[in-house]
Design an enzyme around this catalytic site. Structure first.
Site, PDB file in Angstrom:
ATOM      1  N   CYS A 118       0.929  -1.135   0.044  1.00  0.00           N
ATOM      2  CA  CYS A 118      -0.129  -0.142  -0.078  1.00  0.00           C
ATOM      3  C   CYS A 118       1.016   1.137  -0.076  1.00  0.00           C
ATOM      4  O   CYS A 118       2.340   1.175   0.182  1.00  0.00           O
ATOM      5  CB  CYS A 118      -0.956  -0.002   1.234  1.00  0.00           C
ATOM      6  SG  CYS A 118      -2.314   0.973   0.767  1.00  0.00           S
ATOM      7  N   CYS A 128      -4.196   5.823   0.717  1.00  0.00           N
ATOM      8  CA  CYS A 128      -3.723   4.763   0.174  1.00  0.00           C
ATOM      9  C   CYS A 128      -3.513   4.942  -1.379  1.00  0.00           C
ATOM     10  O   CYS A 128      -2.978   3.923  -2.044  1.00  0.00           O
ATOM     11  CB  CYS A 128      -4.439   3.664   0.219  1.00  0.00           C
ATOM     12  SG  CYS A 128      -5.061   3.507   2.109  1.00  0.00           S
ATOM     13  N   LYS A 194     -12.697  -4.852   1.646  1.00  0.00           N
ATOM     14  CA  LYS A 194     -12.201  -4.054   2.868  1.00  0.00           C
ATOM     15  C   LYS A 194     -12.907  -2.936   3.086  1.00  0.00           C
ATOM     16  O   LYS A 194     -13.255  -1.932   2.282  1.00  0.00           O
ATOM     17  CB  LYS A 194     -10.555  -3.689   2.669  1.00  0.00           C
ATOM     18  CG  LYS A 194     -10.077  -2.810   3.501  1.00  0.00           C
ATOM     19  CD  LYS A 194      -8.533  -2.418   3.115  1.00  0.00           C
ATOM     20  CE  LYS A 194      -7.769  -1.437   4.294  1.00  0.00           C
ATOM     21  NZ  LYS A 194      -6.523  -0.918   3.746  1.00  0.00           N
ATOM     22  N   ARG A 204      -3.609   2.558  12.632  1.00  0.00           N
ATOM     23  CA  ARG A 204      -3.164   3.854  11.997  1.00  0.00           C
ATOM     24  C   ARG A 204      -2.099   4.433  13.077  1.00  0.00           C
ATOM     25  O   ARG A 204      -1.165   5.318  12.595  1.00  0.00           O
ATOM     26  CB  ARG A 204      -4.063   4.839  11.609  1.00  0.00           C
ATOM     27  CG  ARG A 204      -4.961   4.048  10.355  1.00  0.00           C
ATOM     28  CD  ARG A 204      -6.161   5.039  10.201  1.00  0.00           C
ATOM     29  NE  ARG A 204      -6.990   4.285   9.108  1.00  0.00           N
ATOM     30  CZ  ARG A 204      -8.240   4.615   8.610  1.00  0.00           C
ATOM     31  NH1 ARG A 204      -8.762   5.633   9.082  1.00  0.00           N
ATOM     32  NH2 ARG A 204      -9.013   3.835   7.776  1.00  0.00           N
ATOM     33  N   ARG A 216     -11.218   7.511   4.180  1.00  0.00           N
ATOM     34  CA  ARG A 216     -11.096   6.651   2.821  1.00  0.00           C
ATOM     35  C   ARG A 216     -12.285   6.016   2.161  1.00  0.00           C
ATOM     36  O   ARG A 216     -12.393   4.963   1.551  1.00  0.00           O
ATOM     37  CB  ARG A 216     -10.345   5.343   3.283  1.00  0.00           C
ATOM     38  CG  ARG A 216      -9.086   5.688   4.152  1.00  0.00           C
ATOM     39  CD  ARG A 216      -8.075   4.413   4.046  1.00  0.00           C
ATOM     40  NE  ARG A 216      -7.091   4.392   5.256  1.00  0.00           N
ATOM     41  CZ  ARG A 216      -5.909   5.113   5.179  1.00  0.00           C
ATOM     42  NH1 ARG A 216      -5.655   6.232   4.327  1.00  0.00           N
ATOM     43  NH2 ARG A 216      -4.989   5.104   6.134  1.00  0.00           N
ATOM     44  N   GLU A 232     -16.791  -7.725  -5.416  1.00  0.00           N
ATOM     45  CA  GLU A 232     -15.301  -7.257  -5.319  1.00  0.00           C
ATOM     46  C   GLU A 232     -14.520  -8.824  -5.359  1.00  0.00           C
ATOM     47  O   GLU A 232     -13.362  -8.955  -5.927  1.00  0.00           O
ATOM     48  CB  GLU A 232     -15.156  -6.731  -3.965  1.00  0.00           C
ATOM     49  CG  GLU A 232     -15.303  -5.463  -3.829  1.00  0.00           C
ATOM     50  CD  GLU A 232     -14.318  -4.350  -4.570  1.00  0.00           C
ATOM     51  OE1 GLU A 232     -13.706  -4.946  -5.251  1.00  0.00           O
ATOM     52  OE2 GLU A 232     -14.372  -3.111  -4.214  1.00  0.00           O
ATOM     53  N   LYS A 247     -12.226  -7.914   5.405  1.00  0.00           N
ATOM     54  CA  LYS A 247     -11.571  -7.189   6.666  1.00  0.00           C
ATOM     55  C   LYS A 247     -12.357  -5.871   7.066  1.00  0.00           C
ATOM     56  O   LYS A 247     -12.934  -5.325   6.193  1.00  0.00           O
ATOM     57  CB  LYS A 247     -10.305  -6.729   6.018  1.00  0.00           C
ATOM     58  CG  LYS A 247      -9.597  -5.696   6.937  1.00  0.00           C
ATOM     59  CD  LYS A 247      -8.263  -5.085   6.642  1.00  0.00           C
ATOM     60  CE  LYS A 247      -7.726  -4.047   7.652  1.00  0.00           C
ATOM     61  NZ  LYS A 247      -6.622  -3.262   6.894  1.00  0.00           N
ATOM     62  N   SER A 273      -7.007  -4.366  14.343  1.00  0.00           N
ATOM     63  CA  SER A 273      -6.533  -3.664  15.458  1.00  0.00           C
ATOM     64  C   SER A 273      -7.459  -3.206  16.402  1.00  0.00           C
ATOM     65  O   SER A 273      -7.387  -3.606  17.771  1.00  0.00           O
ATOM     66  CB  SER A 273      -5.520  -2.380  15.187  1.00  0.00           C
ATOM     67  OG  SER A 273      -6.412  -1.484  14.552  1.00  0.00           O
ATOM     68  N   TYR A 312      -3.653 -10.239  15.715  1.00  0.00           N
ATOM     69  CA  TYR A 312      -2.684  -9.964  16.807  1.00  0.00           C
ATOM     70  C   TYR A 312      -2.646 -10.926  18.011  1.00  0.00           C
ATOM     71  O   TYR A 312      -1.818 -10.775  18.740  1.00  0.00           O
ATOM     72  CB  TYR A 312      -2.935  -8.509  17.303  1.00  0.00           C
ATOM     73  CG  TYR A 312      -2.953  -7.597  16.122  1.00  0.00           C
ATOM     74  CD1 TYR A 312      -1.878  -6.988  15.418  1.00  0.00           C
ATOM     75  CD2 TYR A 312      -4.076  -7.219  15.498  1.00  0.00           C
ATOM     76  CE1 TYR A 312      -1.708  -6.256  14.316  1.00  0.00           C
ATOM     77  CE2 TYR A 312      -4.370  -6.313  14.191  1.00  0.00           C
ATOM     78  CZ  TYR A 312      -3.051  -5.973  13.806  1.00  0.00           C
ATOM     79  OH  TYR A 312      -3.030  -5.006  12.857  1.00  0.00           O
TER      80      TYR A 312
HETATM   81  C1  PBG Z   1      -3.805   0.322   5.068  1.00  0.00           C
HETATM   82  C2  PBG Z   1      -4.015  -0.615   6.214  1.00  0.00           C
HETATM   83  C3  PBG Z   1      -5.077  -0.571   7.319  1.00  0.00           C
HETATM   84  C4  PBG Z   1      -4.907  -2.067   8.015  1.00  0.00           C
HETATM   85  C5  PBG Z   1      -4.129  -2.747   7.208  1.00  0.00           C
HETATM   86  N1  PBG Z   1      -3.765  -2.231   6.041  1.00  0.00           N
HETATM   87  C6  PBG Z   1      -5.696   0.700   7.917  1.00  0.00           C
HETATM   88  C7  PBG Z   1      -6.402   1.448   6.924  1.00  0.00           C
HETATM   89  O1  PBG Z   1      -6.891   1.061   5.883  1.00  0.00           O
HETATM   90  O2  PBG Z   1      -6.426   2.430   7.233  1.00  0.00           O
HETATM   91  C8  PBG Z   1      -5.691  -2.072   9.158  1.00  0.00           C
HETATM   92  C9  PBG Z   1      -5.383  -2.908   9.870  1.00  0.00           C
HETATM   93  C10 PBG Z   1      -5.590  -3.092  11.565  1.00  0.00           C
HETATM   94  O3  PBG Z   1      -6.462  -2.127  11.652  1.00  0.00           O
HETATM   95  O4  PBG Z   1      -5.525  -4.057  12.245  1.00  0.00           O
HETATM   96  N2  PBG Z   1      -3.660  -0.046   3.816  1.00  0.00           N
HETATM   97 ZN    ZN Z   2      -3.392   2.016   2.710  1.00  0.00          ZN
END
Ligand code: PBG
Ligand code: ZN
Length: 323
Positions: A118, A128, A194, A204, A216, A232, A247, A273, A312
């Site tokens: 990314c 991104c 996503k 972040r 986003r 998708e 996700k 996260s 995690y």
């Molecule tokens: C960014 C990306 C994100 C995550 C993985 N890759 C965050 C976003 O899209 O802002 C999130 C992972 C997480 O929250 O554990 N491309």
């Molecule tokens: Zn990104």
């Protein structure tokens, strides 16, 4: 006749005999945050138990995880080199390429390495993709750099690239770029589904990738429209994805199940996260038993139909021991 369901729950013996726990340690993919420098680890305050680490420390972490039975890792870069386009995403001397080659040298095929592709850790604005003068994220103009970044990862030893940018056609351009350069064996795990989610906050913070203007929502999915999920996935399948992802995971179990019914590709779910942080801070406040709630969550994700679970929690649950 009275049907009494309680007869199937009467004792531990009968309950255990009927359990369908699908969770296996082989499903886990453990995320790792790579930062610049040497022999350093900086804890992420909103992700208790997780740190940003320098490449040499990542090698030690992987060794420890491998002994627990974790064989798959997803690498994220944290970069101080940022510009409006995110050129450092494709820097062969960046932290992710460096760590990929260190890890492959050390562990070879006993591990499988996934690398997040990314621009957001490398752009000054945290988006991104590449914005135009008005700040609108441009789809097609972002593709060449994403493909270049993927190739850099492949050249450094990545087994699977994982594009998370959500631009249309990125799987196609990445597949072509990899094949043209002789990396036809490198897989693509697409972040196909996503959502623009409120659960990414701690990540972040960890990656320093918060958007500096807007959000986003013009490229990540709207969680009020679930029909786009299968579209998708089918598009990414046609573009050449080897595996797809949903996700986040826990608030999206319906989507995981729906995608499972509509594709034969391996399906990954990203237990993100914010989902992890809720468990950690809830447990700390005495709201629930940490080990039990973690297992309940992970089993739910597996039950919904995920083959791979990016989480995690992977390290700690194997330290606790899977049931
Ligand atoms: C960014 C990306 C994100 C995550 C993985 N890759 C965050 C976003 O899209 O802002 C999130 C992972 C997480 O929250 O554990 N491309
Ligand atoms: Zn990104």
């Amino acid at each position: 006749m009275k049907v009494r369901m309680r007869r199937l729950r009467a004792s531990k013996v009968i309950r255990d005999s009927l359990q369908m726990n699908p969770l296996r340690k082989e499903q886990f993919i453990y995320p790792l945050f790579v930062m610049e420098g040497n022999d350093k680890a900086v804890p992420i305050t909103t992700l208790p138990g997780i740190s940003r680490q320098t490449p040499d420390r990542i090698v030690k972490e992987v060794e420890y995880c491998l002994n627990l039975g974790i064989t798959k890792f997803l690498l994220f870069g944290i970069s101080s080199k940022k510009d409006p386009k995110g050129e450092a995403a494709a820097d062969p001397n960046g932290m992710v390429p460096k760590t990929l080659s260190l890890l492959k040298k050390e562990f070879d095929d006993s591990i499988v390495l996934f690398s997040d592709v990314c621009l957001c850790p490398y752009t000054t604005h945290g988006h991104c993709g590449v914005p135009d003068e008005k700040g609108k994220i441009q789809n097609d103009a972002s593709l060449p750099l994403l493909a270049k970044a993927a190739l850099t990862h492949a050249e450094s030893g990545s087994d699977w690239v994982a594009p998370s940018d959500m631009m249309d056609f990125r799987v196609k351009v990445i597949r072509e770029k990899l094949d043209d350069a002789g990396f036809s064996d490198v897989g693509i795990l697409s972040y196909s589904v996503k959502f623009a989610s409120n659960y990414y906050g701690p990540f972040r913070e960890a990656a320093g990738s918060s958007p500096q203007f807007g959000d986003r929502s013009t490229y990540q999915m709207d969680y009020r429209d679930s029909r786009q999920a299968v579209r998708e996935v089918l598009l990414d399948e046609m573009e050449g994805a080897d595996a797809v992802m949903v996700k986040p995971a826990l608030a999206y179990l319906d989507i995981i199940a729906e995608v499972r019914r509509n594709t034969l590709l391996p399906l990954a779910a990203y237990n993100v996260s914010g989902e992890y942080a809720m468990v950690k801070f809830g447990a700390k406040a005495g709201v629930f038993d940490e080990k039990k709630i973690t297992l309940e969550n992970l089993i739910a994700i597996a039950r919904a139909g995920a083959d791979w679970i990016i989480t995690y929690h992977a390290k700690e649950v194997l330290e606790w021991g899977l049931p």
